[in-house]
Write a protein that holds these residues in place. Structure first.
Motif, PDB file in Angstrom:
ATOM      1  N   GLY A   9     -11.135  16.046  36.559  1.00 29.03           N
ATOM      2  CA  GLY A   9     -11.079  15.935  35.108  1.00 29.03           C
ATOM      3  C   GLY A   9      -9.731  16.393  34.607  1.00 29.03           C
ATOM      4  N   PHE A  10      -9.748  17.074  33.443  1.00 31.81           N
ATOM      5  CA  PHE A  10      -8.499  17.492  32.814  1.00 31.81           C
ATOM      6  C   PHE A  10      -8.591  18.950  32.383  1.00 31.81           C
ATOM      7  N   LEU A  11      -7.553  19.715  32.670  1.00 30.72           N
ATOM      8  CA  LEU A  11      -7.440  21.090  32.179  1.00 30.72           C
ATOM      9  C   LEU A  11      -6.650  21.013  30.881  1.00 30.72           C
ATOM     10  N   LYS A  12      -7.257  21.489  29.785  1.00 28.65           N
ATOM     11  CA  LYS A  12      -6.646  21.355  28.458  1.00 28.65           C
ATOM     12  C   LYS A  12      -6.391  22.716  27.844  1.00 28.65           C
ATOM     13  N   VAL A  13      -5.112  22.999  27.557  1.00 28.11           N
ATOM     14  CA  VAL A  13      -4.709  24.225  26.873  1.00 28.11           C
ATOM     15  C   VAL A  13      -3.993  23.800  25.604  1.00 28.11           C
ATOM     16  N   ALA A  14      -4.649  24.001  24.449  1.00 32.40           N
ATOM     17  CA  ALA A  14      -4.117  23.503  23.169  1.00 32.40           C
ATOM     18  C   ALA A  14      -3.860  21.994  23.309  1.00 32.40           C
ATOM     19  N   GLU A  15      -2.607  21.559  23.149  1.00 30.53           N
ATOM     20  CA  GLU A  15      -2.299  20.131  23.264  1.00 30.53           C
ATOM     21  C   GLU A  15      -1.776  19.758  24.635  1.00 30.53           C
ATOM     22  N   LEU A  16      -1.688  20.743  25.534  1.00 27.27           N
ATOM     23  CA  LEU A  16      -1.214  20.488  26.894  1.00 27.27           C
ATOM     24  C   LEU A  16      -2.397  20.079  27.767  1.00 27.27           C
ATOM     25  N   SER A  94     -11.777  22.630  28.915  1.00 32.86           N
ATOM     26  CA  SER A  94     -11.035  23.070  27.731  1.00 32.86           C
ATOM     27  C   SER A  94     -10.980  24.595  27.637  1.00 32.86           C
ATOM     28  N   VAL A  95      -9.767  25.142  27.617  1.00 29.70           N
ATOM     29  CA  VAL A  95      -9.570  26.596  27.555  1.00 29.70           C
ATOM     30  C   VAL A  95      -9.847  27.102  26.145  1.00 29.70           C
ATOM     31  N   ASP A  96     -10.820  28.000  26.024  1.00 32.97           N
ATOM     32  CA  ASP A  96     -11.178  28.566  24.726  1.00 32.97           C
ATOM     33  C   ASP A  96     -10.332  29.791  24.384  1.00 32.97           C
ATOM     34  N   ALA A  97     -10.020  30.604  25.415  1.00 28.72           N
ATOM     35  CA  ALA A  97      -9.286  31.852  25.156  1.00 28.72           C
ATOM     36  C   ALA A  97      -8.665  32.372  26.440  1.00 28.72           C
ATOM     37  N   PHE A  98      -7.609  33.160  26.282  1.00 24.30           N
ATOM     38  CA  PHE A  98      -7.006  33.886  27.396  1.00 24.30           C
ATOM     39  C   PHE A  98      -7.385  35.352  27.248  1.00 24.30           C
ATOM     40  N   HIS A 121       1.979  13.510  39.103  1.00 23.16           N
ATOM     41  CA  HIS A 121       2.483  13.574  37.725  1.00 23.16           C
ATOM     42  C   HIS A 121       1.986  14.819  36.990  1.00 23.16           C
ATOM     43  N   ALA A 122       0.960  15.476  37.548  1.00 22.85           N
ATOM     44  CA  ALA A 122       0.374  16.647  36.898  1.00 22.85           C
ATOM     45  C   ALA A 122       0.998  17.957  37.364  1.00 22.85           C
ATOM     46  N   GLU A 123       1.818  17.913  38.392  1.00 20.79           N
ATOM     47  CA  GLU A 123       2.292  19.144  39.040  1.00 20.79           C
ATOM     48  C   GLU A 123       3.110  20.036  38.112  1.00 20.79           C
ATOM     49  N   GLU A 124       3.969  19.462  37.283  1.00 17.43           N
ATOM     50  CA  GLU A 124       4.810  20.280  36.401  1.00 17.43           C
ATOM     51  C   GLU A 124       3.981  20.986  35.340  1.00 17.43           C
ATOM     52  N   ALA A 125       3.056  20.244  34.710  1.00 21.12           N
ATOM     53  CA  ALA A 125       2.194  20.846  33.690  1.00 21.12           C
ATOM     54  C   ALA A 125       1.305  21.916  34.313  1.00 21.12           C
ATOM     55  N   PHE A 126       0.807  21.651  35.526  1.00 20.55           N
ATOM     56  CA  PHE A 126      -0.039  22.613  36.223  1.00 20.55           C
ATOM     57  C   PHE A 126       0.740  23.897  36.512  1.00 20.55           C
ATOM     58  N   ALA A 127       1.966  23.751  37.027  1.00 18.22           N
ATOM     59  CA  ALA A 127       2.799  24.921  37.345  1.00 18.22           C
ATOM     60  C   ALA A 127       3.129  25.718  36.092  1.00 18.22           C
ATOM     61  N   LEU A 128       3.308  25.017  34.971  1.00 18.18           N
ATOM     62  CA  LEU A 128       3.617  25.686  33.705  1.00 18.18           C
ATOM     63  C   LEU A 128       2.441  26.569  33.279  1.00 18.18           C
ATOM     64  N   ILE A 129       1.220  26.037  33.369  1.00 19.68           N
ATOM     65  CA  ILE A 129       0.025  26.814  33.002  1.00 19.68           C
ATOM     66  C   ILE A 129      -0.149  27.994  33.957  1.00 19.68           C
ATOM     67  N   ARG A 130      -0.031  27.730  35.253  1.00 16.79           N
ATOM     68  CA  ARG A 130      -0.206  28.781  36.275  1.00 16.79           C
ATOM     69  C   ARG A 130       0.809  29.900  36.103  1.00 16.79           C
ATOM     70  N   ASP A 131       2.075  29.557  35.985  1.00 18.69           N
ATOM     71  CA  ASP A 131       3.117  30.582  35.894  1.00 18.69           C
ATOM     72  C   ASP A 131       3.076  31.319  34.565  1.00 18.69           C
ATOM     73  N   GLY A 132       2.670  30.634  33.499  1.00 20.59           N
ATOM     74  CA  GLY A 132       2.523  31.301  32.207  1.00 20.59           C
ATOM     75  C   GLY A 132       1.430  32.356  32.254  1.00 20.59           C
ATOM     76  N   MET A 133       0.325  32.034  32.936  1.00 21.21           N
ATOM     77  CA  MET A 133      -0.769  32.997  33.085  1.00 21.21           C
ATOM     78  C   MET A 133      -0.351  34.173  33.957  1.00 21.21           C
ATOM     79  N   LYS A 134       0.419  33.880  35.021  1.00 22.68           N
ATOM     80  CA  LYS A 134       0.927  34.958  35.884  1.00 22.68           C
ATOM     81  C   LYS A 134       1.821  35.904  35.098  1.00 22.68           C
ATOM     82  N   ALA A 135       2.719  35.324  34.289  1.00 20.59           N
ATOM     83  CA  ALA A 135       3.679  36.134  33.535  1.00 20.59           C
ATOM     84  C   ALA A 135       2.980  37.032  32.521  1.00 20.59           C
TER      85      ALA A 135
END
Length: 281
Positions: A9-16, A94-98, A121-135
């Motif tokens: 499916g799709f992992l959705k964070v806001a509009e990402l 769909s992500v409701d909250a962090f 094609h999803a790898e960059e968006a996925f890495a952005l979500i993953r690394d943002g959560m790590k940070a």
């Protein structure tokens, strides 16, 4: 060979939005399983549903779901009525909250999965979500329809991907009060508490899953092998019954053994460090 995805499916964070796949992280498929066999013929036994009153077999097309509202009184639900209750799925996680990583009590953890990008094609968006959560050192709470039910998942960074754990609903987690209601309100002090603290301190360690083995599974494998080889199966010996001892005496003995073990480990490490290294060549 890549594992088969349990869900896509799709992992959705806001509009990402990022296409993802969910993979089982823990499975019991490698466990030894048995079939029920007719001892007389050696043939496999099949399960047949029978009428509880007449004892006659009931064909599959005549089997329906029923909810018991009283002794022998059921509300009957047809297959299409049950199907109508299944929520529609848009395949969106769909992500409701962090939240903080430790905000969810482990009692709510159900089953772990791995979450990975489902195409290149999803790898960059996925890495952005993953690394943002790590940070930010956070986990995500998300919902989707998974296996015919709306499920809440706790998503956390895990290595190069994400770990997604389905969570139990609040009504599924039993109250601790019921389990601990009869535990007396007792405070341990003095030498007894000090001895317990000492034992805990000397036995500190780290979790290494490779050190824990499923002894029952290993015993079953040995049993099957022995039967195949025609070896005699020895009955298990009864374990020795431990003597009931005074709690204080047991604590003192445990503390003494723990001290000796810790001392031996320290001495062994010191000897390894002090041992001269052999010259190459």
């Amino acid at each position: 060979m890549a594992p088969r995805a349990n869900w896509k499916g799709f992992l959705k964070v806001a509009e990402l939005v990022c296409p993802v796949a969910l993979y089982t992280a823990a499975s019991t498929s490698e466990r030894i399983t048995f079939h029920t066999i007719n001892r007389a013929t050696g043939h496999r036994v099949n399960r047949i549903f029978i009428d509880g009153d007449s004892g006659k077999p009931v064909e599959k097309e005549d089997q329906v779901k029923g909810y018991e509202v009283g002794p022998g009184d059921y509300v009957v639900l047809e297959p299409e009525e049950v199907a109508a209750a299944v929520p529609e799925s848009d395949k969106t996680l769909s992500v409701d909250a962090f939240i903080r990583n430790d905000d969810v009590d482990d009692l709510y953890f159900d089953k772990p999965y791995y979450l990975a990008p489902s195409d290149r094609h999803a790898e960059e968006a996925f890495a952005l979500i993953r690394d943002g959560m790590k940070a930010k050192k956070v986990a995500a709470l998300a919902q989707t329809v998974l296996f015919r039910r709306v499920r809440t998942l706790l998503i956390r960074p895990h290595g190069d991907g994400l770990a997604a754990t389905t969570l139990n609903f609040d009504y599924e987690v039993r109250s601790a009060k019921d389990a601990f209601d009869e535990v007396p309100d007792m405070k341990i002090k003095g030498e007894m508490l000090e001895l317990a603290e000492h034992i805990i301190e000397t036995k500190k360690g780290k979790f290494d899953p490779s050190e824990f083995h499923d002894r029952y599974e290993a015993a079953l494998a040995d049993l099957v092998k022995a039967k195949l080889e025609g070896r005699k199966i020895e009955p298990r010996k009864e374990p020795k019954r431990e003597k009931v001892v005074d709690l204080m005496a047991a604590l003192r003995e445990s503390a003494s053994l723990a001290k000796k073990t810790a001392s031996g480990s320290t001495k062994a490490r010191a000897e390894r460090t002090a041992a001269p290294r052999r010259k190459a060549g």
